[in-house]
Design an enzyme around this catalytic site. Structure first.
Site, PDB file in Angstrom:
ATOM      1  N   SER A   1     -11.938  53.113 -39.326  1.00  0.00           N
ATOM      2  CA  SER A   1     -11.603  53.520 -40.690  1.00  0.00           C
ATOM      3  C   SER A   1     -12.203  54.888 -41.020  1.00  0.00           C
ATOM      4  O   SER A   1     -11.895  55.870 -40.353  1.00  0.00           O
ATOM      5  CB  SER A   1     -12.069  52.436 -41.668  1.00  0.00           C
TER       6      SER A   1
ATOM      7  N   ASP B   1      -1.729  46.947 -42.234  1.00  0.00           N
ATOM      8  CA  ASP B   1      -2.917  47.563 -42.824  1.00  0.00           C
ATOM      9  C   ASP B   1      -2.590  48.043 -44.240  1.00  0.00           C
ATOM     10  O   ASP B   1      -1.730  48.910 -44.424  1.00  0.00           O
ATOM     11  CB  ASP B   1      -3.367  48.740 -41.954  1.00  0.00           C
TER      12      ASP B   1
ATOM     13  N   HIS C   1      -6.184  45.724 -41.670  1.00  0.00           N
ATOM     14  CA  HIS C   1      -7.261  46.687 -41.485  1.00  0.00           C
ATOM     15  C   HIS C   1      -8.487  46.045 -40.854  1.00  0.00           C
ATOM     16  O   HIS C   1      -9.207  46.685 -40.071  1.00  0.00           O
ATOM     17  CB  HIS C   1      -7.623  47.276 -42.856  1.00  0.00           C
TER      18      HIS C   1
END
Length: 415
Positions: free
Chosen positions: A217, A324, A357
């Site tokens: 991320s 995601d 995610h």
């Protein structure tokens, strides 16, 4: 146009990387490591919990975030709270490991700035490697996410404990979150951490020339920015200081679910009810372009020296899930295409249908059937055949949550 893209944000990033490269790692040289005695809950000192709590509170500055993100984010906050409650029983397993596993050396300082600490996960073979009776162990540097505002190195605990089973050292690094620092300061901290690993990991039995960088991320965004800028510096003939980690020692950069173009991310942020001004706050003078690895590839500097810079980059593995919600998968798709278009040859685009995610790093491992992160890492350290053998020899992960709780968590997740 491209000539306008390298503003103050990028200049500050470059300055901070130079600051890190010129830093004196010997000032933070570790003492000879000794395996800690396993502590029980009764033996654990209150000050350890207090110190960790203070770090977590600093890592998640809720009051500034509430102002910056805006009231419309309330729905996402509620979903995050419910999600956190659902996974808490499993998360407590990681919390226990972090504080009581004797193989984890916590809070090692790697630089002079706030939050310049790292944790080292040492497999049982590390002592023999340190003494020279076996080969040095491969190393993974874990760089967590957290939307640039709420990351902490302990987020790597699940990965670290699993890599211990595989005989791999994990170094989990911290960096200054906003508002303590902005993106240039975050990049500086990651650069300092990599330099510390290069200079010191042999003391712990690690191989400084067999390193994989694993970032997720926001950590993936910062790592990509650092690697591209470092490659340009080398292409322009800048010598790497002896104490700094050469790019050639990095066997791969595995980047999970990263946002590589902050300008392009703005409409998505707004569509989720968040204040896009938060992205501008992360950058110097709101210079999103100067803090975006994707845009860096369109600059005159890359047009001039990019082919040479590309030769020094380690293999880049871009992993993303199609479901995601935090960072759409097009982020990695566009970045992979752009890297290949400008001459970066060793790029792997890995898009997984149905993945969110957090599924590779939380829900999957909690289900007891997902070694996704380890499966990505091992081939770069050992080669495909040896990686398969080592993966097959790993003990089976236990299920940490019943299926109905996992499904409920995946339904409400804001990620």
């Amino acid at each position: 146009t491209a000539s306008l893209l390298a503003g103050r944000g990028r200049s500050k990033v470059i300055d901070k990387i130079h600051t890190a490269l010129d830093g004196d790692t010997s000032a933070f040289k570790p003492a000879r490591p000794e395996m800690r005695k396993q502590k029980t809950m009764m033996e654990f000192e209150t000050k350890d919990f207090v110190k960790a709590s203070e770090e977590i509170a600093e890592a998640i500055p809720l009051a500034p975030l509430a102002v910056k993100f805006g009231v419309l984010a309330l729905g996402l906050v509620i979903r995050l709270v419910v999600y956190s409650l659902l996974i808490t029983p499993a998360a407590l397993t990681f919390v226990y490991s972090y504080f009581f596993d004797r193989r984890i050396i916590r809070r090692v300082r790697f630089g002079p700035n706030r939050r310049n600490y790292l944790d080292i996960y040492l497999p049982d073979g590390a002592k023999q490697a340190r003494e020279g009776s076996v080969e040095p162990l491969p190393v993974v540097v874990g760089i967590m996410g957290g939307a640039w505002v709420m990351g902490h190195r302990s987020w790597n605990t699940q990965l670290g404990v699993r890599l211990l089973d595989a005989g791999i050292i994990l170094v989990a690094v911290d960096y200054r979150n906003y508002p303590i620092g902005k993106i240039p300061e975050m990049v500086e901290d990651i650069s300092r951490a990599l330099n510390w690993v290069h200079a010191n990991i042999a003391v712990y039995g690690g191989d400084p020339q067999n390193v994989v960088v694993h970032a997720q991320s926001a950590g993936a965004h910062l790592t990509a920015l650092l690697m591209l800028e470092r490659s340009l510096m080398e292409a322009h003939g800048e010598e790497t200081p002896r104490a700094a980690m050469p790019l050639s020692d990095v066997k791969a950069c595995i980047l999970l679910s990263g946002p590589y173009d902050l300008e392009a991310l703005q409409p998505h942020v707004i569509s989720r009810g968040l204040n896009a001004g938060m992205l501008h706050s992360l950058c110097v003078d709101g210079d999103l372009a100067g803090c975006s690895p994707y845009v860096l590839l369109d600059t005159p500097e890359w047009a001039e020296a990019g082919l040479v810079a590309a030769e020094s980059l380690p293999p880049i593995h871009l992993f993303h899930g199609t479901e995601d919600q935090a960072v759409p998968s097009w982020s990695s798709v566009r970045f992979a295409k752009k890297l290949k278009d400008v001459g970066v040859k060793n790029v792997t685009l890995d898009i997984r249908p149905g993945f969110t995610h957090t599924l590779p790093i939380l829900e999957g491992p909690m289900r007891g059937e997902c070694d996704m992160q380890v499966e990505l890492i091992l081939p770069y350290l050992f080669g495909k055949d040896a990686a398969q053998q080592r993966l097959a020899a790993l003990p089976k992960q236990p299920r940490l949550l019943p299926e109905f709780m996992l499904r409920a968590a995946m339904y409400v997740t804001p990620y």
